[in-house]
Design a protein around this motif. Structure first.
Motif, PDB file in Angstrom:
ATOM      1  N   LEU A  70       2.398  -2.679  -3.868  1.00 16.10           N
ATOM      2  CA  LEU A  70       3.168  -2.649  -5.111  1.00 16.10           C
ATOM      3  C   LEU A  70       4.357  -1.703  -5.043  1.00 16.10           C
ATOM      4  CD1 LEU A  70       0.249  -2.619  -7.752  1.00 16.10           C
ATOM      5  CD2 LEU A  70       1.616  -4.572  -7.000  1.00 16.10           C
ATOM      6  N   ILE A  71       4.442  -0.896  -3.990  1.00 14.14           N
ATOM      7  CA  ILE A  71       5.486   0.136  -3.833  1.00 14.14           C
ATOM      8  C   ILE A  71       5.399   1.104  -5.015  1.00 14.14           C
ATOM      9  CG2 ILE A  71       7.913   0.581  -3.269  1.00 14.14           C
ATOM     10  CD1 ILE A  71       6.531  -1.343  -1.375  1.00 14.14           C
ATOM     11  N   CYS A  72       4.342   1.892  -5.027  1.00 15.17           N
ATOM     12  CA  CYS A  72       4.088   2.847  -6.108  1.00 15.17           C
ATOM     13  C   CYS A  72       3.261   3.993  -5.543  1.00 15.17           C
ATOM     14  CB  CYS A  72       3.347   2.160  -7.258  1.00 15.17           C
ATOM     15  SG  CYS A  72       1.791   1.368  -6.734  1.00 15.17           S
ATOM     16  N   CYS A  73       2.972   4.980  -6.400  1.00 19.26           N
ATOM     17  CA  CYS A  73       2.183   6.126  -5.931  1.00 19.26           C
ATOM     18  C   CYS A  73       1.329   6.656  -7.072  1.00 19.26           C
ATOM     19  CB  CYS A  73       3.114   7.234  -5.423  1.00 19.26           C
ATOM     20  SG  CYS A  73       2.235   8.644  -4.700  1.00 19.26           S
TER      21      CYS A  73
ATOM     22  N   ALA B 223      11.873   3.944  -0.721  1.00 18.64           N
ATOM     23  CA  ALA B 223      11.371   2.573  -0.824  1.00 18.64           C
ATOM     24  C   ALA B 223      11.169   2.179  -2.281  1.00 18.64           C
ATOM     25  CB  ALA B 223      10.066   2.436  -0.050  1.00 18.64           C
ATOM     26  N   CYS B 224      10.667   3.127  -3.092  1.00 17.02           N
ATOM     27  CA  CYS B 224      10.479   2.860  -4.522  1.00 17.02           C
ATOM     28  C   CYS B 224      11.830   2.668  -5.216  1.00 17.02           C
ATOM     29  CB  CYS B 224       9.714   4.009  -5.169  1.00 17.02           C
ATOM     30  SG  CYS B 224       8.014   4.229  -4.561  1.00 17.02           S
ATOM     31  N   VAL B 225      12.822   3.470  -4.842  1.00 15.76           N
ATOM     32  CA  VAL B 225      14.150   3.344  -5.441  1.00 15.76           C
ATOM     33  C   VAL B 225      14.749   1.984  -5.109  1.00 15.76           C
ATOM     34  CG1 VAL B 225      16.513   4.237  -5.397  1.00 15.76           C
ATOM     35  CG2 VAL B 225      14.578   5.828  -5.456  1.00 15.76           C
ATOM     36  N   ASN B 226      14.558   1.516  -3.877  1.00 16.59           N
ATOM     37  CA  ASN B 226      15.148   0.243  -3.437  1.00 16.59           C
ATOM     38  C   ASN B 226      14.620  -0.961  -4.221  1.00 16.59           C
ATOM     39  OD1 ASN B 226      16.719   1.527  -1.506  1.00 16.59           O
ATOM     40  ND2 ASN B 226      15.185   1.269   0.131  1.00 16.59           N
ATOM     41  N   VAL B 227      13.366  -0.888  -4.691  1.00 17.13           N
ATOM     42  CA  VAL B 227      12.780  -2.023  -5.432  1.00 17.13           C
ATOM     43  C   VAL B 227      12.747  -1.767  -6.939  1.00 17.13           C
ATOM     44  CG1 VAL B 227      11.378  -2.765  -3.468  1.00 17.13           C
ATOM     45  CG2 VAL B 227      10.422  -1.141  -5.126  1.00 17.13           C
ATOM     46  N   GLY B 228      13.334  -0.645  -7.365  1.00  9.24           N
ATOM     47  CA  GLY B 228      13.373  -0.346  -8.798  1.00  9.24           C
ATOM     48  C   GLY B 228      12.091   0.209  -9.356  1.00  9.24           C
ATOM     49  N   HIS B 229      11.220   0.741  -8.490  1.00  7.85           N
ATOM     50  CA  HIS B 229       9.959   1.338  -8.930  1.00  7.85           C
ATOM     51  C   HIS B 229      10.035   2.859  -8.858  1.00  7.85           C
ATOM     52  CE1 HIS B 229       7.356  -2.488  -8.076  1.00  7.85           C
ATOM     53  NE2 HIS B 229       8.253  -2.654  -9.030  1.00  7.85           N
ATOM     54  N   ALA B 230      11.127   3.412  -9.380  1.00  8.79           N
ATOM     55  CA  ALA B 230      11.319   4.862  -9.318  1.00  8.79           C
ATOM     56  C   ALA B 230      11.798   5.380 -10.655  1.00  8.79           C
ATOM     57  CB  ALA B 230      12.313   5.222  -8.224  1.00  8.79           C
TER      58      ALA B 230
ATOM     59  N   THR C 230      11.784   9.371  -8.067  1.00  5.51           N
ATOM     60  CA  THR C 230      10.389   9.540  -7.640  1.00  5.51           C
ATOM     61  C   THR C 230       9.615   8.258  -7.938  1.00  5.51           C
ATOM     62  OG1 THR C 230      10.500  11.906  -8.135  1.00  5.51           O
ATOM     63  CG2 THR C 230       8.314  10.941  -7.870  1.00  5.51           C
ATOM     64  N   CYS C 231       8.697   7.913  -7.061  1.00  2.44           N
ATOM     65  CA  CYS C 231       7.901   6.692  -7.244  1.00  2.44           C
ATOM     66  C   CYS C 231       7.133   6.715  -8.571  1.00  2.44           C
ATOM     67  CB  CYS C 231       6.912   6.526  -6.096  1.00  2.44           C
ATOM     68  SG  CYS C 231       7.657   6.077  -4.516  1.00  2.44           S
TER      69      CYS C 231
END
Length: 236
Positions: free
Chosen positions: A144-147, A165-172, A176-177
């Motif tokens: 899911l690209i999260c933490c 990686a989170c920033v690239n998919v908009g999950h930041a 920060t993830c």
């Protein structure tokens, strides 16, 4: 007069027997059709549970394993129920009735639990997240690209993806993830729980109908046996 009464009685008895036989045929056909329907439903349940185990979504493997077991049991009992409907044996009908009642109870309470969890998704999923093993959390975080659950400080796995990686998919959030609960989507989880609960309730009541039909068919068979014994005593 006596002959007229005798004929009327004979006609009443004949009509009752015809109605009873028609009702019995209807019950047999209902049981056959419902069990032909339950078999693919069991296969679908097994597939859903297997996908849940494979993907390790925000549900526990115990729940997914229970869904698989319920699907296997439903497939077995549906085949047994079809055979029982054809043979009309009291013992087989009783076993089918008990087995289908057990499945009904399990599925009913699971469906109610899903609908209840949909009212407080975060609390329910937080509890599930806490039960996941570290490898399961890591697999979910990387998929899911999260933490963590709500973020990196909320019970994360040992292998979170990099913030880039989170920033690239908009999950930041602020570079920060974000947590996996937000990445999965609360609305998505809620709609999934409601759909599972509503579907489970629908199937569970159909299974209850199968159990009740088996009970009525068993009573029809028993009454037929008693009528046969009565006739044998009359001619003895």
């Amino acid at each position: 007069v006596r002959m007229s009464r005798s004929r009327a009685t004979s006609l009443n008895v004949s009509g009752t027997r015809t109605l009873s036989m028609s009702s019995e045929r209807g019950l047999v056909q209902f049981l056959k059709c419902s069990n032909l329907f339950f078999f693919p439903v069991g296969i679908v349940l097994m597939a859903v549970g297997a996908i849940g185990i494979r993907q390790n979504a925000l549900t526990s493997n115990d729940l997914a394993g229970g869904i698989v077991a319920c699907g296997v049991f439903l497939c077995i009992i549906s085949v047994f129920g079809y055979i029982a409907a054809r043979s009309k044996e009291r013992g087989k009908l009783t076993v089918y009735m008990v087995g289908m009642t057990v499945i009904f109870l399990i599925q009913f309470f699971v469906a109610i639990a899903c609908l209840a969890a949909a009212n407080d998704v975060e609390s329910a999923m937080s509890s599930t997240w806490g039960e996941l093993s570290d490898p399961s959390k890591n697999e979910l975080q990387n998929r899911l690209i999260c933490c963590g659950f709500l973020g990196p400080n909320d019970r994360p796995g040992t292998n979170c993806p990099p913030d880039t990686a989170c920033v690239n998919v908009g999950h930041a959030n602020n570079g920060t993830c974000i947590g996996c609960f937000a990445a999965e989507g609360e609305d998505t989880i809620r709609s999934g729980l409601i759909g599972a609960g509503a579907t489970g309730l629908s199937f569970s009541f159909l299974q209850l109908g199968g159990a009740l039909a088996a009970l009525r068919l068993r009573r029809h068979v028993e009454s037929g046996i008693r009528r046969g014994e009565t006739r044998l005593e009359h001619y003895a």
